[in-house]
Design a protein around this motif. Sequence first.
Motif, PDB file in Angstrom:
ATOM      1  N   ALA A  75       7.110  12.732  -2.713  1.00  0.00           N
ATOM      2  CA  ALA A  75       6.203  13.707  -3.310  1.00  0.00           C
ATOM      3  C   ALA A  75       6.409  13.735  -4.820  1.00  0.00           C
ATOM      4  O   ALA A  75       7.539  13.824  -5.292  1.00  0.00           O
ATOM      5  CB  ALA A  75       6.468  15.092  -2.718  1.00  0.00           C
ATOM      6  N   PRO A  76       5.332  13.664  -5.598  1.00  0.00           N
ATOM      7  CA  PRO A  76       5.466  13.586  -7.056  1.00  0.00           C
ATOM      8  C   PRO A  76       6.086  14.813  -7.691  1.00  0.00           C
ATOM      9  O   PRO A  76       6.446  14.783  -8.865  1.00  0.00           O
ATOM     10  CB  PRO A  76       4.011  13.420  -7.529  1.00  0.00           C
ATOM     11  N   ALA A  77       6.220  15.914  -6.941  1.00  0.00           N
ATOM     12  CA  ALA A  77       6.840  17.104  -7.513  1.00  0.00           C
ATOM     13  C   ALA A  77       8.313  16.873  -7.847  1.00  0.00           C
ATOM     14  O   ALA A  77       8.897  17.557  -8.679  1.00  0.00           O
ATOM     15  CB  ALA A  77       6.700  18.289  -6.547  1.00  0.00           C
ATOM     16  N   ARG A  78       8.928  15.910  -7.204  1.00  0.00           N
ATOM     17  CA  ARG A  78      10.326  15.596  -7.502  1.00  0.00           C
ATOM     18  C   ARG A  78      10.442  15.020  -8.910  1.00  0.00           C
ATOM     19  O   ARG A  78       9.611  14.236  -9.354  1.00  0.00           O
ATOM     20  CB  ARG A  78      10.861  14.580  -6.488  1.00  0.00           C
ATOM     21  N   HIS A  79      11.534  15.364  -9.597  1.00  0.00           N
ATOM     22  CA  HIS A  79      11.654  14.992 -11.005  1.00  0.00           C
ATOM     23  C   HIS A  79      11.727  13.491 -11.223  1.00  0.00           C
ATOM     24  O   HIS A  79      11.297  12.989 -12.260  1.00  0.00           O
ATOM     25  CB  HIS A  79      12.891  15.664 -11.615  1.00  0.00           C
ATOM     26  N   ASN A  80      12.253  12.744 -10.234  1.00  0.00           N
ATOM     27  CA  ASN A  80      12.375  11.294 -10.420  1.00  0.00           C
ATOM     28  C   ASN A  80      11.323  10.503  -9.652  1.00  0.00           C
ATOM     29  O   ASN A  80      11.366   9.280  -9.610  1.00  0.00           O
ATOM     30  CB  ASN A  80      13.769  10.823  -9.986  1.00  0.00           C
ATOM     31  N   ALA A  81      10.355  11.205  -9.041  1.00  0.00           N
ATOM     32  CA  ALA A  81       9.381  10.516  -8.200  1.00  0.00           C
ATOM     33  C   ALA A  81       8.495   9.583  -9.006  1.00  0.00           C
ATOM     34  O   ALA A  81       8.173   8.476  -8.573  1.00  0.00           O
ATOM     35  CB  ALA A  81       8.525  11.538  -7.453  1.00  0.00           C
ATOM     36  N   ILE A 132       0.862  -1.180   0.000  1.00  0.00           N
ATOM     37  CA  ILE A 132       0.000   0.000   0.000  1.00  0.00           C
ATOM     38  C   ILE A 132       0.896   1.225   0.000  1.00  0.00           C
ATOM     39  O   ILE A 132       1.816   1.333   0.811  1.00  0.00           O
ATOM     40  CB  ILE A 132      -0.914   0.010   1.227  1.00  0.00           C
ATOM     41  N   GLY A 133       0.627   2.151  -0.903  1.00  0.00           N
ATOM     42  CA  GLY A 133       1.403   3.383  -0.949  1.00  0.00           C
ATOM     43  C   GLY A 133       0.784   4.470  -0.090  1.00  0.00           C
ATOM     44  O   GLY A 133      -0.423   4.485   0.162  1.00  0.00           O
ATOM     45  N   LEU A 134       1.630   5.391   0.378  1.00  0.00           N
ATOM     46  CA  LEU A 134       1.153   6.558   1.103  1.00  0.00           C
ATOM     47  C   LEU A 134       2.006   7.742   0.687  1.00  0.00           C
ATOM     48  O   LEU A 134       3.238   7.661   0.649  1.00  0.00           O
ATOM     49  CB  LEU A 134       1.228   6.352   2.614  1.00  0.00           C
ATOM     50  N   THR A 135       1.353   8.847   0.359  1.00  0.00           N
ATOM     51  CA  THR A 135       2.103  10.021  -0.077  1.00  0.00           C
ATOM     52  C   THR A 135       1.359  11.296   0.284  1.00  0.00           C
ATOM     53  O   THR A 135       0.167  11.290   0.551  1.00  0.00           O
ATOM     54  CB  THR A 135       2.358   9.984  -1.601  1.00  0.00           C
ATOM     55  N   VAL A 136       2.103  12.380   0.300  1.00  0.00           N
ATOM     56  CA  VAL A 136       1.551  13.729   0.428  1.00  0.00           C
ATOM     57  C   VAL A 136       1.908  14.457  -0.858  1.00  0.00           C
ATOM     58  O   VAL A 136       3.084  14.572  -1.189  1.00  0.00           O
ATOM     59  CB  VAL A 136       2.140  14.475   1.642  1.00  0.00           C
ATOM     60  N   THR A 137       0.915  14.908  -1.580  1.00  0.00           N
ATOM     61  CA  THR A 137       1.170  15.500  -2.888  1.00  0.00           C
ATOM     62  C   THR A 137       1.202  17.025  -2.865  1.00  0.00           C
ATOM     63  O   THR A 137       1.579  17.651  -3.842  1.00  0.00           O
ATOM     64  CB  THR A 137       0.092  15.059  -3.887  1.00  0.00           C
ATOM     65  N   THR A 138       0.796  17.623  -1.759  1.00  0.00           N
ATOM     66  CA  THR A 138       0.585  19.073  -1.740  1.00  0.00           C
ATOM     67  C   THR A 138       1.808  19.857  -1.281  1.00  0.00           C
ATOM     68  O   THR A 138       2.068  20.943  -1.772  1.00  0.00           O
ATOM     69  CB  THR A 138      -0.602  19.424  -0.826  1.00  0.00           C
ATOM     70  N   TYR A 139       2.571  19.324  -0.321  1.00  0.00           N
ATOM     71  CA  TYR A 139       3.554  20.148   0.362  1.00  0.00           C
ATOM     72  C   TYR A 139       4.964  19.978  -0.179  1.00  0.00           C
ATOM     73  O   TYR A 139       5.592  18.937   0.015  1.00  0.00           O
ATOM     74  CB  TYR A 139       3.573  19.820   1.867  1.00  0.00           C
ATOM     75  N   GLY A 152      -3.043  -0.319  -3.670  1.00  0.00           N
ATOM     76  CA  GLY A 152      -3.853   0.864  -3.406  1.00  0.00           C
ATOM     77  C   GLY A 152      -2.970   1.940  -2.813  1.00  0.00           C
ATOM     78  O   GLY A 152      -1.813   1.696  -2.449  1.00  0.00           O
ATOM     79  N   THR A 153      -3.511   3.148  -2.695  1.00  0.00           N
ATOM     80  CA  THR A 153      -2.720   4.278  -2.212  1.00  0.00           C
ATOM     81  C   THR A 153      -3.551   5.178  -1.306  1.00  0.00           C
ATOM     82  O   THR A 153      -4.721   5.433  -1.581  1.00  0.00           O
ATOM     83  CB  THR A 153      -2.183   5.122  -3.391  1.00  0.00           C
ATOM     84  N   VAL A 154      -2.904   5.652  -0.239  1.00  0.00           N
ATOM     85  CA  VAL A 154      -3.467   6.702   0.604  1.00  0.00           C
ATOM     86  C   VAL A 154      -2.803   8.017   0.213  1.00  0.00           C
ATOM     87  O   VAL A 154      -1.571   8.094   0.152  1.00  0.00           O
ATOM     88  CB  VAL A 154      -3.215   6.427   2.100  1.00  0.00           C
ATOM     89  N   VAL A 155      -3.596   9.027  -0.084  1.00  0.00           N
ATOM     90  CA  VAL A 155      -3.076  10.356  -0.410  1.00  0.00           C
ATOM     91  C   VAL A 155      -3.529  11.321   0.678  1.00  0.00           C
ATOM     92  O   VAL A 155      -4.719  11.430   0.964  1.00  0.00           O
ATOM     93  CB  VAL A 155      -3.568  10.838  -1.791  1.00  0.00           C
ATOM     94  N   ILE A 156      -2.566  11.999   1.298  1.00  0.00           N
ATOM     95  CA  ILE A 156      -2.860  12.924   2.387  1.00  0.00           C
ATOM     96  C   ILE A 156      -3.006  14.339   1.826  1.00  0.00           C
ATOM     97  O   ILE A 156      -2.149  14.812   1.076  1.00  0.00           O
ATOM     98  CB  ILE A 156      -1.751  12.898   3.450  1.00  0.00           C
ATOM     99  N   ASP A 157      -4.100  14.998   2.187  1.00  0.00           N
ATOM    100  CA  ASP A 157      -4.355  16.393   1.808  1.00  0.00           C
ATOM    101  C   ASP A 157      -4.171  16.664   0.320  1.00  0.00           C
ATOM    102  O   ASP A 157      -3.363  17.501  -0.075  1.00  0.00           O
ATOM    103  CB  ASP A 157      -3.425  17.333   2.605  1.00  0.00           C
ATOM    104  N   PRO A 209      11.144  15.120  -0.893  1.00  0.00           N
ATOM    105  CA  PRO A 209      10.333  13.905  -0.963  1.00  0.00           C
ATOM    106  C   PRO A 209       9.632  13.506   0.326  1.00  0.00           C
ATOM    107  O   PRO A 209       8.544  12.960   0.302  1.00  0.00           O
ATOM    108  CB  PRO A 209      11.340  12.838  -1.391  1.00  0.00           C
ATOM    109  N   PHE A 210      10.244  13.780   1.479  1.00  0.00           N
ATOM    110  CA  PHE A 210       9.654  13.295   2.728  1.00  0.00           C
ATOM    111  C   PHE A 210       9.565  14.396   3.780  1.00  0.00           C
ATOM    112  O   PHE A 210       9.537  14.122   4.964  1.00  0.00           O
ATOM    113  CB  PHE A 210      10.464  12.121   3.289  1.00  0.00           C
ATOM    114  N   THR A 211       9.492  15.641   3.352  1.00  0.00           N
ATOM    115  CA  THR A 211       9.416  16.751   4.301  1.00  0.00           C
ATOM    116  C   THR A 211       8.265  16.577   5.277  1.00  0.00           C
ATOM    117  O   THR A 211       8.379  16.892   6.464  1.00  0.00           O
ATOM    118  CB  THR A 211       9.258  18.083   3.545  1.00  0.00           C
ATOM    119  N   PHE A 212       7.156  16.054   4.792  1.00  0.00           N
ATOM    120  CA  PHE A 212       5.953  15.967   5.627  1.00  0.00           C
ATOM    121  C   PHE A 212       6.155  15.087   6.854  1.00  0.00           C
ATOM    122  O   PHE A 212       5.500  15.294   7.876  1.00  0.00           O
ATOM    123  CB  PHE A 212       4.769  15.464   4.800  1.00  0.00           C
TER     124      PHE A 212
END
Length: 361
Positions: A115-121, A72-79, A132-137, A83-86
């Motif tokens: 975080a998908p904002a990273r160029h290699n994410a 199961i994936g978990l990510t924060v896409t907003t902040y 499945g994936t959990v997406v926070i905020d 990659p793991f600041t959150f």
Amino acid sequence: MSRSAGRRLGRAGIRDVAAAAGVSITTVSDALNGKGRLPDATRRHVREVADRLGYRPSAAARTLRTGKSGLIGLTVTTYGEEPFTFTEFAYFAEMVRAATSAALARGYALVILPAPARHNAIDVWANVALDGTVVIDPSDHDPVVAELVRQGIPVVSDGRPAASLPVTAWVDNDHEAAVTGLLDHLAESGARRIGLLTGTSTDTYTRLSTAAYLQWCERVGQEPVYEAYPAHDPCAGAVAADRLLARPDRPDAVYGLFDPNGTDLLAAARRYGLRVPEDLLLVCCSESSVYAATEPPITTLSLKPRRIGTAVIQLLIDAIEGLDQGRVIQQVMPTDLIVRTSSQRRHPRTTVSAPRTPAAD
């Protein structure tokens, strides 16, 4: 050497667990995977036996049998870009800890995705076979959520998503009630002009909390006093706190939406010679225990991240295993205002003095 002795010396299998528990292999499978209509006592008994024997399901066998990876994936896409600041914030750390435990209890492993904002994410995501994936905020028009849904991957949101995001389920707090309650608390403690530190992102936590503040101000007849900044930038938060307390219409109470806001506001108040709580009442949203030991201790709003972490995983696994019956499930969790010295004024003030020039360091 007998076959049974060989099993005892080697890795225990599902047949060993069934024999030791006195149940069928199907019952063992259902108990360990959270399936079926088993009595709680039976499910608990099977899991205790499996733990005692050291049984671990074979990931490769399960993938071949079910077509699922157990990941199961978990990510924060907003902040932010990192990659793991959150994970540095107490809310996310608590939420991830609870989510990991809930996933393991049902035979899944949690993978923290960058975080998908990273160029290699995106390359990293492509190399992980997710059930499945959990997406926070998620933001209002989150391209990551849209792409996951397009691929047929179940998505559960920690945060109420916009109507344009077709998630499988979501879990969130009642932010309107929480903000209204804490603003009423500040007003009852003598505040006459309450300010807000908020963010510039479009995630629902920020948007709904800010909207609740503006609605409260309209209801009580107070002119809004707020500063917004990029929440992922800690330096920007300190600057925004300073700007808020330097305003000619300086508030006599402030609510900060984000974890560092309590210490940011406390430091800014000291620079301007403001006493807390005599001159300035403070509340911030945080799960950190640090605020119980500041001088003075700061009142915090808890969003109960452990409950949310457990709930999002249960909903996601139910969707993965087809137990949700195709319904979009919504759960609203309560919050908890932990009242400390910073928001309690013994003698309510009826006037607000002009801001002072910051004291030299």
